[in-house]
Design a protein around this motif. Structure first.
Motif, PDB file in Angstrom:
ATOM      1  N   THR A 175       3.118  19.602  -5.851  1.00  0.00           N
ATOM      2  CA  THR A 175       3.086  20.544  -4.743  1.00  0.00           C
ATOM      3  C   THR A 175       2.544  19.834  -3.519  1.00  0.00           C
ATOM      4  O   THR A 175       1.545  19.127  -3.588  1.00  0.00           O
ATOM      5  N   ASP A 176       3.198  20.031  -2.387  1.00  0.00           N
ATOM      6  CA  ASP A 176       2.783  19.399  -1.145  1.00  0.00           C
ATOM      7  C   ASP A 176       1.656  20.187  -0.491  1.00  0.00           C
ATOM      8  O   ASP A 176       1.631  21.424  -0.545  1.00  0.00           O
ATOM      9  N   LEU A 177       0.735  19.465   0.129  1.00  0.00           N
ATOM     10  CA  LEU A 177      -0.403  20.093   0.809  1.00  0.00           C
ATOM     11  C   LEU A 177       0.047  21.203   1.756  1.00  0.00           C
ATOM     12  O   LEU A 177      -0.538  22.292   1.755  1.00  0.00           O
ATOM     13  N   MET A 178       1.077  20.968   2.532  1.00  0.00           N
ATOM     14  CA  MET A 178       1.496  21.964   3.530  1.00  0.00           C
ATOM     15  C   MET A 178       1.987  23.258   2.887  1.00  0.00           C
ATOM     16  O   MET A 178       1.931  24.315   3.510  1.00  0.00           O
ATOM     17  N   GLU A 179       2.433  23.197   1.628  1.00  0.00           N
ATOM     18  CA  GLU A 179       2.840  24.409   0.920  1.00  0.00           C
ATOM     19  C   GLU A 179       1.643  25.270   0.531  1.00  0.00           C
ATOM     20  O   GLU A 179       1.805  26.444   0.206  1.00  0.00           O
ATOM     21  N   THR A 180       0.445  24.709   0.557  1.00  0.00           N
ATOM     22  CA  THR A 180      -0.756  25.441   0.148  1.00  0.00           C
ATOM     23  C   THR A 180      -1.472  26.084   1.326  1.00  0.00           C
ATOM     24  O   THR A 180      -2.441  26.811   1.134  1.00  0.00           O
ATOM     25  N   LEU A 181      -1.013  25.801   2.531  1.00  0.00           N
ATOM     26  CA  LEU A 181      -1.673  26.307   3.743  1.00  0.00           C
ATOM     27  C   LEU A 181      -1.508  27.821   3.839  1.00  0.00           C
ATOM     28  O   LEU A 181      -0.381  28.325   3.855  1.00  0.00           O
ATOM     29  N   ILE A 182      -2.627  28.526   3.894  1.00  0.00           N
ATOM     30  CA  ILE A 182      -2.609  29.980   4.035  1.00  0.00           C
ATOM     31  C   ILE A 182      -3.524  30.357   5.191  1.00  0.00           C
ATOM     32  O   ILE A 182      -4.642  29.834   5.309  1.00  0.00           O
TER      33      ILE A 182
END
Length: 146
Positions: free
Chosen positions: A2-9
């Protein structure tokens, strides 16, 4: 992976009088609760598993959030172990009328991914594929050491 940017909330909570202390600003416990919820969402988005809070490394309250303002909370995963997920959290005070923001609180939470039996379970490898992701990860790793 999973890419870091996909975890941005990013999330907002309007500070109401029932969230306030006697100084008419958000009670620190409410800010921590909101941060924990957003951080868990980021960890679950990363891992694809239910995640529970294992540790709060530190909680720095720099300035208050007044009743009527919003708590603007940003969370992202910046590192992971076998079952642990490290999340950087930043809260800003936001005046919705002027869109003015200033940082109020920063913290680093560790979550553990659990399976259907509430036992720790493995998480994927974190990837970073953008310049913005690199910048965010470096900022988190540098800030965690402070």
């Amino acid at each position: 992976m999973t890419d870091l940017m996909e975890t941005l909330i990013e999330n907002r909570e309007m500070v109401q009088p029932n969230h306030a202390n006697m100084l008419e600003s958000a009670h620190g416990g409410n800010v921590m609760k909101w941060m924990d919820e957003v951080g868990a969402m980021s960890a679950m988005r990363f891992s694809g598993e239910t995640c529970v809070t294992a540790r709060v490394n530190q909680m720095n309250f720099e300035r208050p959030i007044s009743v009527g303002d919003t708590a603007y909370i940003t969370a992202y995963v910046y590192d992971a172990g076998e079952s642990s997920v490290r999340v950087r959290l930043v809260t800003e005070r936001e005046d919705l009328r002027t869109r003015e923001r200033e940082k109020t609180t920063e913290s680093y939470f560790v979550y553990v991914a659990i399976d259907e039996n509430n036992d720790p379970t493995s998480v994927p490898e974190l990837t970073v594929s953008t310049d913005e992701g690199d910048r965010l990860r470096k900022k988190a790793l540098d800030g965690e050491r402070d």
